[in-house]
Design an enzyme around this catalytic site. Structure first.
Site, short mmCIF file in Angstrom:
data_model
loop_
_atom_site.label_atom_id
_atom_site.label_comp_id
_atom_site.label_asym_id
_atom_site.label_seq_id
_atom_site.Cartn_x
_atom_site.Cartn_y
_atom_site.Cartn_z
CB ILE A 1 -0.93 0.01 1.23
CG1 ILE A 1 -1.86 -1.22 1.21
CG2 ILE A 1 -1.74 1.30 1.26
CD1 ILE A 1 -2.81 -1.27 0.04
CE LYS A 2 3.77 4.47 -4.97
NZ LYS A 2 4.01 4.79 -6.41
CB ILE A 3 1.07 5.71 2.67
CG1 ILE A 3 0.04 4.57 2.75
CG2 ILE A 3 0.65 6.87 3.56
CD1 ILE A 3 0.00 3.88 4.10
#
Length: 316
Positions: A124-126
């Site tokens: 999950i890119k944050i």
């Protein structure tokens, strides 16, 4: 041996694209996407049906859910081609909201699981804001792995290591862009290439810090402007590379030597660094380049997410 194959001896090669039809020819291990890449892809005739199908199939659902379903659809297509992981980004408009970021990340993971995919194949890119890093800390504790993006400073990298995130994406090319713009007519491209490139130097410093202190977070250099930057980081854990640059590497037989090495990093004299929230915010604020580039990156991803929503609403 071409440069791409040579690089793969030292580094996990990742494809940075939403255009999954290009993936097979380069045989990357992993792939990364972002709102800008998805927006670019769905405007091509071969990908437009994915957007239309998503809107039709889930008609009446909230637009944010439709967005997540679309990016997961792209992720599933990518995972059918590559053996490793895909990075899927949480809406950048949530970059300063820890709770909302966690909730969206959990929904994205649930959508992947509903398609029969294991969560270990999803990152999950944050955005690497303080709030984003704390969201990643919570997600990692729940077994959801994260990729902290829009990372431009050593302080961001240190905080990510403290949070035990799975992976970070320091942006080489955008750092290079900033310093080149600041120098203006005084910029000497040849003198600032390779080991002297400020973006390359940033990643090397982060890599050495992580390996020296035994920090398990993976380092994935991102945002490249030329193959010289890529070759100068041979040995980095991972490098995510756009198809155009992958093609250039595949077409070149120039030598590629390992530059980054964990054993060498352990021999470097370094002092431990840690940040609490106040220290992190002050260090980031003191770095004009990182402050400007982080804000600019969030604005750009947020704008492209809004454009993607408009396309979906128009297709409804």
């Amino acid at each position: 041996m071409n440069q791409l194959d040579a690089l793969k001896q030292y580094t996990t090669v990742v494809a940075d694209t939403g255009d999954f039809k290009q993936l097979a020819q380069f045989q990357p291990q992993d792939a990364t996407t972002n709102p800008s890449l998805i927006l670019k892809a769905v405007q091509k005739p071969e990908y437009a049906p994915l957007l239309k199908d998503c809107v039709t199939r889930w008609h009446g659902r909230a637009i944010d859910e439709l967005m997540d379903r679309l990016i997961v659809r792209f992720g599933c297509e990518i995972l059918s081609i590559i053996p490793g992981r895909v990075s899927t980004e949480v809406d950048a408009r949530l970059s300063f909201d820890t709770a909302a970021t966690v909730a969206r990340a959990e929904r994205i993971v649930e959508l992947y699981q509903a398609e029969g995919l294991h969560i270990d194949r999803v990152l999950i890119k944050i955005a690497a804001t303080w709030e984003g890093i704390q969201a990643a800390r919570q997600l990692e504790q729940r077994g959801i792995h994260t990729n902290l993006t829009l990372l431009f400073s050593f302080a961001q990298a240190v905080a990510c290591g403290q949070a035990k995130v799975q992976l970070i994406s320091p942006f080489v090319g955008r750092i290079y862009d900033w310093y080149k713009k600041q120098a203006g007519a005084n910029w000497d491209e040849a003198a600032m290439a390779g080991a002297n490139d400020p973006g390359v130097q940033s990643v090397r410093a982060i890599y050495n810090h992580y390996k020296h202190f035994g920090i398990g977070t993976e380092v994935m250099g991102a945002s490249f402007r030329n193959t010289g930057q890529i070759v100068a980081l041979a040995g980095c854990d991972l490098l995510t590379i756009a198809p155009e640059l992958l093609a250039q590497l595949a077409a070149s037989d120039a030598p590629v030597a390992r530059v980054l090495d964990p054993e060498a990093a352990r021999r470097v004299a370094l002092q431990p660094v840690q940040y609490d929230e106040a220290g992190f915010r002050y260090a980031l604020n003191a770095d004009a380049m990182a402050t400007e580039k982080l804000a600019e990156g969030i604005r750009a991803f947020a704008a492209d997410a809004a454009k993607l929503e408009q396309l979906m609403q128009a297709a409804a």
